[in-house]
Scaffold this motif. Structure first.
Motif, PDB file in Angstrom:
ATOM      1  N   GLU B 406       0.817  -1.214   0.000  1.00  0.00           N
ATOM      2  CA  GLU B 406       0.000   0.000   0.000  1.00  0.00           C
ATOM      3  C   GLU B 406       0.852   1.265   0.000  1.00  0.00           C
ATOM      4  O   GLU B 406       0.324   2.359   0.142  1.00  0.00           O
ATOM      5  N   LEU B 407       2.153   1.083  -0.167  1.00  0.00           N
ATOM      6  CA  LEU B 407       3.044   2.225   0.000  1.00  0.00           C
ATOM      7  C   LEU B 407       2.752   3.334  -1.003  1.00  0.00           C
ATOM      8  O   LEU B 407       2.673   3.102  -2.205  1.00  0.00           O
ATOM      9  N   ARG B 408       2.600   4.562  -0.460  1.00  0.00           N
ATOM     10  CA  ARG B 408       2.352   5.699  -1.331  1.00  0.00           C
ATOM     11  C   ARG B 408       3.554   6.616  -1.412  1.00  0.00           C
ATOM     12  O   ARG B 408       3.798   7.274  -2.413  1.00  0.00           O
ATOM     13  N   GLU B 409       4.274   6.705  -0.284  1.00  0.00           N
ATOM     14  CA  GLU B 409       5.394   7.650  -0.236  1.00  0.00           C
ATOM     15  C   GLU B 409       6.613   6.985   0.392  1.00  0.00           C
ATOM     16  O   GLU B 409       6.526   6.415   1.473  1.00  0.00           O
ATOM     17  N   LEU B 410       7.733   7.066  -0.309  1.00  0.00           N
ATOM     18  CA  LEU B 410       8.988   6.511   0.196  1.00  0.00           C
ATOM     19  C   LEU B 410      10.067   7.582   0.141  1.00  0.00           C
ATOM     20  O   LEU B 410      10.221   8.257  -0.874  1.00  0.00           O
ATOM     21  N   ARG B 411      10.799   7.724   1.252  1.00  0.00           N
ATOM     22  CA  ARG B 411      11.961   8.618   1.245  1.00  0.00           C
ATOM     23  C   ARG B 411      13.150   7.861   1.815  1.00  0.00           C
ATOM     24  O   ARG B 411      13.084   7.371   2.938  1.00  0.00           O
ATOM     25  N   VAL B 412      14.214   7.793   1.024  1.00  0.00           N
ATOM     26  CA  VAL B 412      15.431   7.114   1.452  1.00  0.00           C
ATOM     27  C   VAL B 412      16.526   8.159   1.578  1.00  0.00           C
ATOM     28  O   VAL B 412      16.997   8.698   0.579  1.00  0.00           O
ATOM     29  N   PHE B 413      16.945   8.435   2.818  1.00  0.00           N
ATOM     30  CA  PHE B 413      17.936   9.471   3.085  1.00  0.00           C
ATOM     31  C   PHE B 413      19.322   8.848   3.248  1.00  0.00           C
ATOM     32  O   PHE B 413      19.442   7.698   3.678  1.00  0.00           O
ATOM     33  N   PRO B 414      20.372   9.609   2.956  1.00  0.00           N
ATOM     34  CA  PRO B 414      21.716   9.055   3.098  1.00  0.00           C
ATOM     35  C   PRO B 414      22.225   9.193   4.524  1.00  0.00           C
ATOM     36  O   PRO B 414      22.122  10.268   5.123  1.00  0.00           O
ATOM     37  N   PHE B 415      22.780   8.128   5.040  1.00  0.00           N
ATOM     38  CA  PHE B 415      23.391   8.230   6.361  1.00  0.00           C
ATOM     39  C   PHE B 415      24.663   9.071   6.264  1.00  0.00           C
ATOM     40  O   PHE B 415      24.978   9.850   7.143  1.00  0.00           O
ATOM     41  N   CYS B 437       5.828  -2.013  -5.037  1.00  0.00           N
ATOM     42  CA  CYS B 437       4.935  -0.971  -4.518  1.00  0.00           C
ATOM     43  C   CYS B 437       4.294  -0.227  -5.666  1.00  0.00           C
ATOM     44  O   CYS B 437       4.685   0.897  -6.009  1.00  0.00           O
ATOM     45  N   ARG B 438       3.318  -0.832  -6.261  1.00  0.00           N
ATOM     46  CA  ARG B 438       2.757  -0.298  -7.497  1.00  0.00           C
ATOM     47  C   ARG B 438       1.940   0.960  -7.299  1.00  0.00           C
ATOM     48  O   ARG B 438       1.638   1.668  -8.250  1.00  0.00           O
ATOM     49  N   LYS B 439       1.557   1.213  -6.061  1.00  0.00           N
ATOM     50  CA  LYS B 439       0.698   2.372  -5.833  1.00  0.00           C
ATOM     51  C   LYS B 439       1.501   3.617  -5.457  1.00  0.00           C
ATOM     52  O   LYS B 439       0.952   4.626  -5.042  1.00  0.00           O
ATOM     53  N   LEU B 440       2.806   3.504  -5.623  1.00  0.00           N
ATOM     54  CA  LEU B 440       3.676   4.594  -5.182  1.00  0.00           C
ATOM     55  C   LEU B 440       3.316   5.916  -5.849  1.00  0.00           C
ATOM     56  O   LEU B 440       3.135   5.977  -7.072  1.00  0.00           O
ATOM     57  N   GLN B 441       3.237   6.981  -5.023  1.00  0.00           N
ATOM     58  CA  GLN B 441       2.910   8.294  -5.575  1.00  0.00           C
ATOM     59  C   GLN B 441       4.060   9.280  -5.431  1.00  0.00           C
ATOM     60  O   GLN B 441       4.163  10.241  -6.174  1.00  0.00           O
ATOM     61  N   SER B 442       4.895   9.032  -4.420  1.00  0.00           N
ATOM     62  CA  SER B 442       5.926  10.027  -4.148  1.00  0.00           C
ATOM     63  C   SER B 442       7.198   9.328  -3.705  1.00  0.00           C
ATOM     64  O   SER B 442       7.163   8.460  -2.832  1.00  0.00           O
TER      65      SER B 442
END
Lengths: 211, 639
Positions: B406-415, B437-442
């Motif tokens: 159901e993931l809509r928003e993913l943010r991967v930050f650099p350590f 995550c086919r429903k990804l929007q952001s």
């Protein structure tokens, strides 16, 4: 995995080449060179190692790093610059600070410092400014070596303060009492921003009596 | 009152307005509800027989019995209808129909949104809109967050709060982003608005704990105090203890960005005295043991920021710690978790009881590995928003992709936000996410290496993408497999993602990438460019091809005056343009300033380079009704 096969090469080919592996510096190589990555990759590659018995992970890693190195051509117009650029990568100071604090406190065995050891502090966060020697008055005096280094970026910072006259001064240049009397606010400036501040300190000491 | 020559917002270009006018006419023809004509909900409304300059079916004749004239009837009807309009776009359109509609719309607007605090003056805004309950103000441009702008540039709240103190006594909500707010401003705010309910400060600075203390003690109706990524100076004031002891109506208290320690006892009392509290985000000075106590006081929390998520130093080795699992199990309503600022990964399983219900999880300060993540994420089937550090590696992202459908928003930050390291996430993680995550929007994705293939895959697998922000941290870095520029990947994104409105590009990019954006990015509103492009053509493609473009921020790219001039037709429709370290000259910027009088063209010099040479370090320009602002610092010149 196919990629690994393509680029399998002898370890003797360690010098930086212009162009993709397997090409004789043809068309695609030109393309990659056009805006080449101007910084040299830090040589942790250690490709000269005689790791003939290297495990597959290492091998692949070395290969991929080699590939990457080949794709990074030096652009003659831009000298290789190891210096990091302001504001790049675009991660907010707040987040960088928080992660720097985490990194430094995990680096220190067992010792948990409040606020970390403040290796990267922005502007007004002087509540975490814990570096200092104690002077004879028993109060913390600021470091003689007044440089703070941002672990992440490698840029150096100096602590400065604004005094009653509105002048920006280097911290540590005037005696503690004078500093404590006159300091209005503190600011951590980039090393290069703080040029020209030191000379004023002598004037201040001569011209004022702060008691 | 109406300035005919004012620059129209892009929301109200003529085509859009015509459509709306048709709709409005239909509304007019409908018979009004029984209450609308006679019921007068506004005490200040008076029936007058002479009408102002209206263009409705007005008549100047006055019937004998002093019935309201048709203009007035129309306006009353309109007022009752327009009360229901909440969308600013619709309201802006309605206000352009005619003067009567303009007036009524102004009277019925209760939420004032100002995307650039310098586009309009406080006086003008408060004169036009007199019944505002909620104000949103945005100040500095986004690139200021990355130290690209010297401090003290502007965006001061002071003139706004002064004006609003006089005109909006019933003000309830203030939302600020990237504004400079002083303690005095907060004090004035607290004193002026007796019904004040909601203060949200995002990326703000200039104030400290003393300002917070004033708000806490004086705003007795306060429901929301949200401090998000703001810089709060430590004035040695225990602001938490300034909330009234007798109880508060607090529903949301977010202070995870406040770096000063707080008095825990005061906090515990506050939580105990705030029965409506649903959102609580603690700062990193709250230990796990303290968190446990707070959770016991507030089992109905829906949003929890866990603070440090590590035990305080005085917990001995062999001591039996509190039962954290039960604490989380007791908080059955938690849907949003964040914090974990100094996480000891061993404690992570404590959150298991709430995972199944989580819709939002923020691990972006938690240095956890894939191994730590997997058992947790495998329970988070409902997760829609996930912020995380790249310490979880591609493997961790694969685990996310496997579970979070159901993931809509993913943010991967650099350590580690550097350019010269290997980097733990890559195209592998991106590809996996696109497939799972086919429903990804952001998406916001920081990485050291990427391929066009993975970006193309995402463009095809995730058709709902609205926001695509990819940051390949090495400047000018090509596809690391093929050695090609990243043009094709970003091209596929604009081509295939038909809903895309926000795009940030990176890596090695030629003008071709911009040609794609100009050709396919027809609804793109926000574009961020860094270290990209070959020539003026790149910028031209974008300025000529993207009619909806509102916010354009560019750094370190070879675009010059000719490119800048190619956007003259469009700048009034934009909120702002930022260009730093490009190839602009004073002359070119001067030309723009002369051609477009309603544009404020700021040239910002770096503080160590105040000589006016030909090169422009930073250009920041924006439409404005006010002309040059009067609070310009010395490093800014307005052309």
């Amino acid at each position: 995995m196919e990629v690994v096969k393509e680029t399998k090469m002898g370890f003797e080919e360690t010098e930086l080449r212009l162009g993709l592996p397997g090409n004789s510096g043809g068309g695609e190589g030109e393309m990659a060179r056009k805006r080449g990555f101007s910084e040299t990759v830090d040589l942790k590659l250690n490709l000269s190692s005689k790791e003939s018995g290297a495990d597959p992970n290492n091998l692949e890693k070395i290969n991929s790093l080699q590939r990457e190195k080949n794709l990074l051509a030096t652009d003659p117009a831009k000298p290789p610059a190891k210096a990091q650029v302001v504001g790049w990568p675009p991660v907010r100071s707040f987040r960088k600070n928080m992660l720097a604090v985490q990194k430094s406190s995990t680096d220190q065995e067992g010792e948990k410092l409040p606020g970390g050891n403040a290796t990267f502090v922005k502007g007004k966060m002087f509540s975490s400014f814990t570096i200092g020697n104690c002077g004879s008055h028993g109060l913390k005096d600021f470091l003689n070596e007044s440089k703070l280094v941002d672990l992440l970026n490698g840029t150096d910072y100096v602590p400065t303060y604004e005094d009653k006259d509105g002048d920006w001064m280097l911290v540590g240049d005037v005696p503690w009492d004078m500093f404590a009397e006159s300091c209005k606010r503190l600011r951590i400036m980039k090393g290069k921003e703080a040029t020209g501040l030191a000379p004023r300190a002598m004037e201040k000491c001569k011209n004022r009596s702060y008691k | 009152m109406i300035t005919n020559k004012k620059p129209r917002s892009s929301d109200t270009d003529s085509i859009y307005m015509k459509d709306d006018r048709t709709e409005m006419s239909e509304d007019d023809d409908r018979s009004p509800s029984p209450n609308s004509i006679t019921h007068d909900s506004r005490p200040t409304r008076t029936y007058t027989t002479g009408s102002g300059p209206g263009t409705g079916p007005g008549s100047s004749s006055v019937p004998e019995y002093l019935a309201p004239c048709p203009d007035q009837v129309l306006e009353n009807v309109l007022e009752n209808v327009l009360l229901f309009l909440t969308s600013r776009k619709d309201r802006n359109a309605a206000s352009l129909v005619c003067r009567s509609w303009y007036r009524v719309e102004a009277l019925t607007r209760s939420d004032l949104f100002i995307g650039n605090c310098y586009a309009v003056s406080p006086k003008r805004a408060t004169s036009r809109f007199t019944r505002i309950r909620s104000v949103t103000l945005k100040g500095r441009p986004r690139f200021a967050d990355f130290n690209l702008m010297p401090p003290n540039w502007g965006a001061h709240l002071a003139p706004w709060v002064s004006a609003m103190a006089l005109t909006y006594p019933w003000l309830e909500k203030v939302h600020l982003k990237r504004m400079s707010v002083t303690d005095d401003d907060l004090a004035l705010l607290a004193e002026s608005f007796s019904g004040f309910k909601e203060l949200v400060l995002v990326c703000c600075d200039g104030f400290g704990t003393s300002g917070l203390a004033i708000v806490a003690s004086r705003c007795r109706q306060l429901k929301v105090l949200d401090l998000i990524e703001s810089e709060v100076s430590d004035d040695d004031v225990d602001w938490i203890s300034y909330f009234p002891d007798t109880g508060t109506c607090l529903e949301s208290l977010i202070f995870d960005c406040v770096e000063c320690p707080i008095d825990f006892d005061a906090l515990e009392r506050l939580v105990a005295n705030s029965p409506s509290l649903k959102k609580l985000r603690l700062n990193r000075h709250v230990s796990m043991g303290q968190l446990h106590r707070l959770m016991a006081q507030a089992p109905r929390l829906t949003h929890l920021g866990t603070g440090s998520f590590s035990p305080s130093e005085d917990v001995g080795q062999g001591e039996q710690g509190p039962d954290y699992v039960s604490a989380f199990a007791a908080c059955k309503s938690i849907v949003c978790l964040s914090g974990f600022r100094e996480i000891i990964p061993d404690y992570l399983p404590a959150i298991n009881p709430v995972c199944a219900n989580l819709t939002s999880l923020n691990f972006s300060y938690a240095n956890v590995s894939a191994e730590h993540l997997k058992p947790i994420i495998s329970n988070c089937h409902k997760l829609q928003i996930f912020w995380v550090l790249d310490s979880i590696c591609d493997e961790g992202l694969q685990a996310v992709a496997a579970t979070c459908k159901e993931l809509r928003e993913l943010r991967v930050f650099p350590f580690e936000a550097r350019e010269d390291i290997e980097g733990p996430v890559s195209e592998v993680g991106l590809q996996a996410v696109s497939e799972g995550c086919r429903k990804l929007q952001s998406i916001l994705y920081f990485c050291q290496r990427m391929t066009n293939a993975a970006v193309v895959a995402m463009s095809k697998n995730c058709p709902d993408l609205v926001v695509f922000r990819l940051c390949i941290m090495g400047r000018h870095r090509p596809d690391h497999v093929t050695g090609e520029p990243m043009d094709e990947g970003f091209g596929a994104i604009v081509m295939n993602c038909k809903k895309l409105t926000r795009l940030a590009v990176s890596g090695l990019l030629t003008d071709r990438a911009f040609a794609y954006i100009g050709k396919y990015g027809k609804i793109v509103r926000t574009l961020s460019v860094a270290f990209a492009g070959d020539s003026d053509m790149g910028l031209k493609y974008v300025l000529e091809g993207c009619p909806r473009l509102q916010k354009l921020e560019i750094r370190d790219s070879p675009f010059g005056d000719a490119a800048l001039l190619s956007g003259l037709h469009h700048y009034y429709n934009m909120r702002f343009l930022w260009m730093s370290a490009c190839n602009l000259s004073n002359q070119g910027c001067q030309q723009i300033a002369q051609a477009l009088p309603r544009l404020v063209v700021e040239v910002i010099k770096h503080e160590d380079n105040l000589d006016m040479d030909e090169n422009v370090d930073t250009l920041y320009m924006y439409r404005s009704l006010e002309g040059p602002r009067d609070d310009v610092p010395r490093f800014v010149s307005i052309l």
